[in-house]
Design a protein around this motif. Structure first.
Motif, PDB file in Angstrom:
ATOM      1  N   ASN A 102       0.842  -1.198   0.000  1.00 21.00           N
ATOM      2  CA  ASN A 102       0.000   0.000   0.000  1.00 21.00           C
ATOM      3  C   ASN A 102       0.875   1.245   0.000  1.00 21.00           C
ATOM      4  OD1 ASN A 102      -2.323  -1.593   0.237  1.00 21.00           O
ATOM      5  ND2 ASN A 102      -2.188  -1.586   2.482  1.00 21.00           N
ATOM      6  N   TYR A 103       0.506   2.197  -0.832  1.00 16.16           N
ATOM      7  CA  TYR A 103       1.231   3.470  -0.797  1.00 16.16           C
ATOM      8  C   TYR A 103       0.290   4.592  -0.382  1.00 16.16           C
ATOM      9  CZ  TYR A 103      -0.507   5.550  -5.246  1.00 16.16           C
ATOM     10  OH  TYR A 103      -1.262   6.118  -6.235  1.00 16.16           O
ATOM     11  N   GLY A 104       0.793   5.464   0.463  1.00 14.26           N
ATOM     12  CA  GLY A 104       0.009   6.601   0.918  1.00 14.26           C
ATOM     13  C   GLY A 104       0.293   7.836   0.085  1.00 14.26           C
ATOM     14  N   SER A 105      -0.585   8.827   0.234  1.00 14.90           N
ATOM     15  CA  SER A 105      -0.372  10.120  -0.417  1.00 14.90           C
ATOM     16  C   SER A 105      -1.166  11.170   0.333  1.00 14.90           C
ATOM     17  CB  SER A 105      -0.823  10.080  -1.885  1.00 14.90           C
ATOM     18  OG  SER A 105      -2.222  10.237  -1.983  1.00 14.90           O
ATOM     19  N   GLY A 106      -0.974  12.412  -0.039  1.00 12.47           N
ATOM     20  CA  GLY A 106      -1.728  13.498   0.583  1.00 12.47           C
ATOM     21  C   GLY A 106      -3.149  13.618   0.064  1.00 12.47           C
ATOM     22  N   GLY A 107      -3.579  12.668  -0.746  1.00 15.35           N
ATOM     23  CA  GLY A 107      -4.942  12.676  -1.260  1.00 15.35           C
ATOM     24  C   GLY A 107      -4.994  12.322  -2.732  1.00 15.35           C
ATOM     25  N   ASN A 108      -6.169  11.984  -3.222  1.00 15.54           N
ATOM     26  CA  ASN A 108      -6.337  11.700  -4.637  1.00 15.54           C
ATOM     27  C   ASN A 108      -5.955  12.931  -5.466  1.00 15.54           C
ATOM     28  OD1 ASN A 108      -7.358   9.010  -4.537  1.00 15.54           O
ATOM     29  ND2 ASN A 108      -9.317   9.821  -3.828  1.00 15.54           N
ATOM     30  N   GLY A 109      -5.064  12.728  -6.421  1.00 20.01           N
ATOM     31  CA  GLY A 109      -4.616  13.831  -7.257  1.00 20.01           C
ATOM     32  C   GLY A 109      -3.493  14.642  -6.673  1.00 20.01           C
ATOM     33  N   SER A 110      -3.013  14.257  -5.497  1.00 16.01           N
ATOM     34  CA  SER A 110      -1.895  14.994  -4.885  1.00 16.01           C
ATOM     35  C   SER A 110      -0.605  14.709  -5.646  1.00 16.01           C
ATOM     36  CB  SER A 110      -1.727  14.586  -3.421  1.00 16.01           C
ATOM     37  OG  SER A 110      -1.333  13.223  -3.337  1.00 16.01           O
ATOM     38  N   ALA A 111       0.430  15.503  -5.373  1.00 16.42           N
ATOM     39  CA  ALA A 111       1.711  15.318  -6.050  1.00 16.42           C
ATOM     40  C   ALA A 111       2.280  13.931  -5.779  1.00 16.42           C
ATOM     41  CB  ALA A 111       2.697  16.405  -5.601  1.00 16.42           C
ATOM     42  N   ALA A 112       2.119  13.443  -4.553  1.00 21.20           N
ATOM     43  CA  ALA A 112       2.620  12.105  -4.211  1.00 21.20           C
ATOM     44  C   ALA A 112       1.853  11.028  -4.967  1.00 21.20           C
ATOM     45  CB  ALA A 112       2.518  11.877  -2.707  1.00 21.20           C
ATOM     46  N   ASN A 113       0.558  11.212  -5.113  1.00 20.66           N
ATOM     47  CA  ASN A 113      -0.266  10.282  -5.875  1.00 20.66           C
ATOM     48  C   ASN A 113       0.220  10.212  -7.329  1.00 20.66           C
ATOM     49  OD1 ASN A 113      -3.782  10.337  -6.940  1.00 20.66           O
ATOM     50  ND2 ASN A 113      -2.347   8.650  -6.914  1.00 20.66           N
ATOM     51  N   LEU A 114       0.441  11.377  -7.938  1.00 14.37           N
ATOM     52  CA  LEU A 114       0.856  11.415  -9.337  1.00 14.37           C
ATOM     53  C   LEU A 114       2.264  10.859  -9.521  1.00 14.37           C
ATOM     54  CD1 LEU A 114      -0.565  14.856 -10.475  1.00 14.37           C
ATOM     55  CD2 LEU A 114      -1.405  12.600 -11.046  1.00 14.37           C
ATOM     56  N   ALA A 115       3.170  11.204  -8.615  1.00 11.04           N
ATOM     57  CA  ALA A 115       4.540  10.699  -8.729  1.00 11.04           C
ATOM     58  C   ALA A 115       4.565   9.175  -8.655  1.00 11.04           C
ATOM     59  CB  ALA A 115       5.416  11.295  -7.619  1.00 11.04           C
ATOM     60  N   THR A 116       3.747   8.616  -7.761  1.00  9.96           N
ATOM     61  CA  THR A 116       3.719   7.158  -7.622  1.00  9.96           C
ATOM     62  C   THR A 116       3.064   6.498  -8.831  1.00  9.96           C
ATOM     63  OG1 THR A 116       3.469   7.530  -5.235  1.00  9.96           O
ATOM     64  CG2 THR A 116       3.218   5.275  -6.022  1.00  9.96           C
ATOM     65  N   ALA A 154      -0.246  10.893   6.219  1.00  7.75           N
ATOM     66  CA  ALA A 154       0.293   9.798   5.402  1.00  7.75           C
ATOM     67  C   ALA A 154       1.650   9.361   5.927  1.00  7.75           C
ATOM     68  CB  ALA A 154       0.402  10.234   3.938  1.00  7.75           C
ATOM     69  N   VAL A 155       2.467  10.324   6.346  1.00  8.77           N
ATOM     70  CA  VAL A 155       3.781  10.015   6.924  1.00  8.77           C
ATOM     71  C   VAL A 155       3.609   9.276   8.242  1.00  8.77           C
ATOM     72  CG1 VAL A 155       5.905  11.001   7.878  1.00  8.77           C
ATOM     73  CG2 VAL A 155       4.910  11.964   5.787  1.00  8.77           C
ATOM     74  N   ASN A 156       2.693   9.762   9.063  1.00  7.67           N
ATOM     75  CA  ASN A 156       2.471   9.128  10.378  1.00  7.67           C
ATOM     76  C   ASN A 156       2.072   7.665  10.247  1.00  7.67           C
ATOM     77  OD1 ASN A 156       3.042  11.530  11.658  1.00  7.67           O
ATOM     78  ND2 ASN A 156       0.899  12.152  11.847  1.00  7.67           N
ATOM     79  N   ASP A 157       1.185   7.362   9.303  1.00  5.61           N
ATOM     80  CA  ASP A 157       0.742   5.985   9.135  1.00  5.61           C
ATOM     81  C   ASP A 157       1.834   5.106   8.531  1.00  5.61           C
ATOM     82  OD1 ASP A 157      -1.706   6.194  10.313  1.00  5.61           O
ATOM     83  OD2 ASP A 157      -2.867   5.583   8.557  1.00  5.61           O
ATOM     84  N   LEU A 158       2.695   5.692   7.715  1.00  6.07           N
ATOM     85  CA  LEU A 158       3.820   4.925   7.170  1.00  6.07           C
ATOM     86  C   LEU A 158       4.786   4.559   8.295  1.00  6.07           C
ATOM     87  CD1 LEU A 158       5.322   3.772   4.700  1.00  6.07           C
ATOM     88  CD2 LEU A 158       6.474   5.997   4.500  1.00  6.07           C
ATOM     89  N   VAL A 159       5.093   5.514   9.140  1.00  5.79           N
ATOM     90  CA  VAL A 159       5.989   5.254  10.278  1.00  5.79           C
ATOM     91  C   VAL A 159       5.379   4.185  11.187  1.00  5.79           C
ATOM     92  CG1 VAL A 159       6.984   6.256  12.375  1.00  5.79           C
ATOM     93  CG2 VAL A 159       7.076   7.531  10.218  1.00  5.79           C
TER      94      VAL A 159
END
Length: 333
Positions: free
Chosen positions: A163-177, A199-204
């Protein structure tokens, strides 16, 4: 019968009109000269803790020191940054409400939202291109991959398990991934959050396994060993993480690039003198050794330039990300 006005009277009328013209521009000139005379509001269209917020507070601090003025950073999250951006677009064009825009709000949202309430090219006056921030692919330490090639191999062998997290649908992290998925053929499950920080907190915490986001948002966790960094998204390595290769290096690619970028815009119609004054002050801050060092330590690269150059870049980025959004079938809620 047509009568010609006496030359003296005609000259007097033209003189009066000229005087009115001069008087009409005096308030604008006086406004720019006195600016700023009250607190400036710098809107961040995301939750606190992400790269946009970090850069906005750094710029706000420097502007405040340079002008002995108050710069208040206000977080207005929601709809991939559209709510905060729209708020600024509809604000008075007087230089006292600004937006710390970024790739999402200014270049990606037009292709994501069919009824976007603002137009990045018509509703904003470009002020200053602040910085480029490479994304860094980070994993929870328990994830079985020590480098990018192992990560790609594992993701291909275990489709849908990561699973990969992001700052939301359409966020920069979503698009980069999604761009990484498109280029490598891997399968990852998207878990959108309301902002980068959660998203960072849940990854940690191990709730997700992968995050491809701006270096400033995760550099502390990488340095502390809470997350492991595999690659950065730019053309060159990042000063703050010199041991981490680029995606191109790690996967023997040549043209992979998925950096985030940030810049300040004002409502359209903001007086040119005020835009110029803001641009000069922000560029002076970006060119200072202190801020360059601070940004470099966070993984950001200062990019001082003119408002015109920043405006052209925004237009080119809108066109660049359209096909990525289409091919990745990126949708917003």
């Amino acid at each position: 019968m047509h009568r010609t006005l006496p030359r003296r009277r005609l000259f007097g009328q033209w003189t009066a009109l000229a005087a009115l013209g001069v008087l009409s521009i005096l308030p604008v000139a006086a406004q720019a000269q006195a600016y700023p005379s009250r607190p400036i509001r710098l809107v961040v269209p995301f939750t606190p803790g992400g790269s946009t917020d970090i850069l906005a507070r750094a710029i706000g601090l420097e502007l405040g020191k340079a002008w002995n003025a108050s710069v208040v950073v206000e977080n207005v999250p929601g709809a991939g940054g559209a709510i905060g951006a729209d708020k600024v677009a509809k604000a008075a064009p007087d230089g006292y409400t600004l937006l710390m825009g970024h790739i999402g709000t200014l270049a990606v949202n037009p292709s994501l939202y069919p009824k976007l309430p603002y137009n990045p090219l018509k509703d904003f006056a470009p002020v200053a291109w602040v910085a480029n921030v490479p994304n860094v692919l980070v994993l929870h330490p328990s994830t079985k991959a020590a480098n990018m090639k192992e990560f790609v191999a594992y993701a291909k062998a275990n489709p849908g398990r990561l699973n990969y997290g992001s700052g939301g649908n359409g966020s920069a992290a979503n698009l980069a991934t999604e761009y990484l998925k498109m280029r490598t053929g891997i399968s990852l499950v998207h878990i959108p959050y309301r902002g980068t920080a959660p998203a960072v907190n849940d990854l940690v915490a191990g709730q997700t396994q992968v995050l491809f986001t701006g270096v400033p948002a995760v550099i502390a966790q990488v340095r502390s060993g809470q997350l492991k960094a595999l690659a950065v998204s730019g053309k060159a390595r990042v000063e703050a993480l010199p041991e981490v290769p680029t995606v191109n290096e790690a996967l023997d690619l040549k043209d992979f690039e998925a950096d985030q970028w940030y810049g300040v815009v004002a409502p359209a119609g903001t007086p040119a003198d005020i835009v110029a004054k803001l641009n000069q002050a922000i560029n002076a801050a970006l060119n200072s050794a202190e801020l360059k060092k601070r940004l470099g330590a966070e993984g950001a690269v200062a990019n001082p330039t003119t408002p015109e150059a920043f405006g052209k870049y925004i237009a080119s980025e809108i066109e660049r990300w359209k096909p990525v959004i289409t091919s990745g079938r990126v949708k917003v809620d």
